[in-house]
Design a protein around this motif. Sequence first.
Motif, PDB file in Angstrom:
ATOM      1  N   ASP A  96      31.466 -12.847 -15.698  1.00  0.00           N
ATOM      2  CA  ASP A  96      31.472 -12.555 -17.142  1.00  0.00           C
ATOM      3  C   ASP A  96      32.831 -12.841 -17.762  1.00  0.00           C
ATOM      4  O   ASP A  96      32.915 -13.179 -18.948  1.00  0.00           O
ATOM      5  CB  ASP A  96      31.103 -11.091 -17.383  1.00  0.00           C
ATOM      6  N   LYS A  99      35.311 -18.174 -18.953  1.00  0.00           N
ATOM      7  CA  LYS A  99      34.839 -18.736 -20.219  1.00  0.00           C
ATOM      8  C   LYS A  99      34.021 -20.012 -20.027  1.00  0.00           C
ATOM      9  O   LYS A  99      33.074 -20.267 -20.759  1.00  0.00           O
ATOM     10  CB  LYS A  99      36.049 -19.044 -21.123  1.00  0.00           C
ATOM     11  N   GLU A 100      34.401 -20.833 -19.059  1.00  0.00           N
ATOM     12  CA  GLU A 100      33.724 -22.117 -18.855  1.00  0.00           C
ATOM     13  C   GLU A 100      32.322 -21.887 -18.304  1.00  0.00           C
ATOM     14  O   GLU A 100      32.135 -21.178 -17.306  1.00  0.00           O
ATOM     15  CB  GLU A 100      34.521 -22.996 -17.886  1.00  0.00           C
ATOM     16  N   ASN A 101      31.309 -22.483 -18.936  1.00  0.00           N
ATOM     17  CA  ASN A 101      29.923 -22.234 -18.555  1.00  0.00           C
ATOM     18  C   ASN A 101      29.634 -22.560 -17.102  1.00  0.00           C
ATOM     19  O   ASN A 101      29.039 -21.771 -16.377  1.00  0.00           O
ATOM     20  CB  ASN A 101      28.981 -23.039 -19.455  1.00  0.00           C
ATOM     21  N   ALA A 102      30.028 -23.746 -16.650  1.00  0.00           N
ATOM     22  CA  ALA A 102      29.715 -24.169 -15.285  1.00  0.00           C
ATOM     23  C   ALA A 102      30.391 -23.263 -14.261  1.00  0.00           C
ATOM     24  O   ALA A 102      29.797 -22.903 -13.238  1.00  0.00           O
ATOM     25  CB  ALA A 102      30.136 -25.617 -15.062  1.00  0.00           C
ATOM     26  N   SER A 104      31.465 -20.072 -14.768  1.00  0.00           N
ATOM     27  CA  SER A 104      30.869 -18.741 -14.858  1.00  0.00           C
ATOM     28  C   SER A 104      29.525 -18.709 -14.143  1.00  0.00           C
ATOM     29  O   SER A 104      29.213 -17.769 -13.403  1.00  0.00           O
ATOM     30  CB  SER A 104      30.697 -18.349 -16.326  1.00  0.00           C
ATOM     31  N   GLN A 105      28.740 -19.741 -14.337  1.00  0.00           N
ATOM     32  CA  GLN A 105      27.433 -19.835 -13.687  1.00  0.00           C
ATOM     33  C   GLN A 105      27.591 -19.909 -12.167  1.00  0.00           C
ATOM     34  O   GLN A 105      26.855 -19.253 -11.417  1.00  0.00           O
ATOM     35  CB  GLN A 105      26.725 -21.081 -14.205  1.00  0.00           C
ATOM     36  N   HIS A 155      21.989 -22.312 -17.184  1.00  0.00           N
ATOM     37  CA  HIS A 155      22.161 -22.751 -18.566  1.00  0.00           C
ATOM     38  C   HIS A 155      22.797 -24.128 -18.698  1.00  0.00           C
ATOM     39  O   HIS A 155      22.846 -24.683 -19.796  1.00  0.00           O
ATOM     40  CB  HIS A 155      23.016 -21.729 -19.324  1.00  0.00           C
ATOM     41  N   CYS A 156      23.315 -24.656 -17.596  1.00  0.00           N
ATOM     42  CA  CYS A 156      23.959 -25.970 -17.633  1.00  0.00           C
ATOM     43  C   CYS A 156      23.880 -26.579 -16.239  1.00  0.00           C
ATOM     44  O   CYS A 156      23.581 -25.865 -15.267  1.00  0.00           O
ATOM     45  CB  CYS A 156      25.410 -25.848 -18.102  1.00  0.00           C
ATOM     46  N   ASN A 169      19.595 -28.813 -13.030  1.00  0.00           N
ATOM     47  CA  ASN A 169      19.599 -27.902 -14.172  1.00  0.00           C
ATOM     48  C   ASN A 169      18.223 -27.251 -14.314  1.00  0.00           C
ATOM     49  O   ASN A 169      17.579 -27.357 -15.351  1.00  0.00           O
ATOM     50  CB  ASN A 169      19.981 -28.662 -15.448  1.00  0.00           C
TER      51      ASN A 169
END
Length: 238
Positions: A96, A99-102, A104-105, A155-156, A169
């Motif tokens: 959480d 910040k970076e989507n990849a 964080s995922q 999400h990505c 994805n």
Amino acid sequence: MLPLPDAQTRFIDTINDGPDKLDPLLFSGTLDRIYLGLKAHANTISHARIVALEQTFPLTRQHFGEAEFNRHAREFAELESAKACDANQIGSGFADFLKENAASQLARIEWAWLESYHAADAAPMTLNELAALEQDSLINLQVAPHPSARLIAIHCPISASLSELAGQNPPAILIVRPAAEVLLLPLDNTEMAVFHVATEKSATLGNLLLVAAEHIKGTEPLGPIIKLIGAGALVVRE
């Protein structure tokens, strides 16, 4: 002398919040020597937190690179929520924080992998078990997710650091450990919906079939259920 629980609490407050929280009853000696000792101890704890994060998120570390991961880890380790955790749980909020989507995922997948690995054992449902049941018993059989099952929404595209799924994805990844090995299983929307139904109280195989049939009209609804059973993701609810 302070009671041990009070001394421990005040010592932790001093380490976390700095010299202003120092209780002179905790230590003997001059303040400059006390401050020097506390600084060395605080640095040791900070380093241990960073190492714990490195060991918990090796793929996220690879994704960022050494220097960038270290920067994120140091910032995270200074949060009050992180300071309140022991080394085993410090990574619980790291995904959480990123910040970076990849990244964080990826961190979310790694944390779920660890949770799955350490989850309780249970005998997964097998197709052979189902083959022995009459139709009515089969439809009314109550099911539940395996205790090790973790569902992560995607999400990505998945980071290249997770080589077995890199670039994919799917709507979700199911992480489960039916035996010794943790498995990562991409799920489509129908399979994800079927798994969600299995998490509901008193879910039956009939409920799963209805949801599958709604999502894939005109196609064999058993497919998503067979995939989940084959992965060891379902158990018979007791």
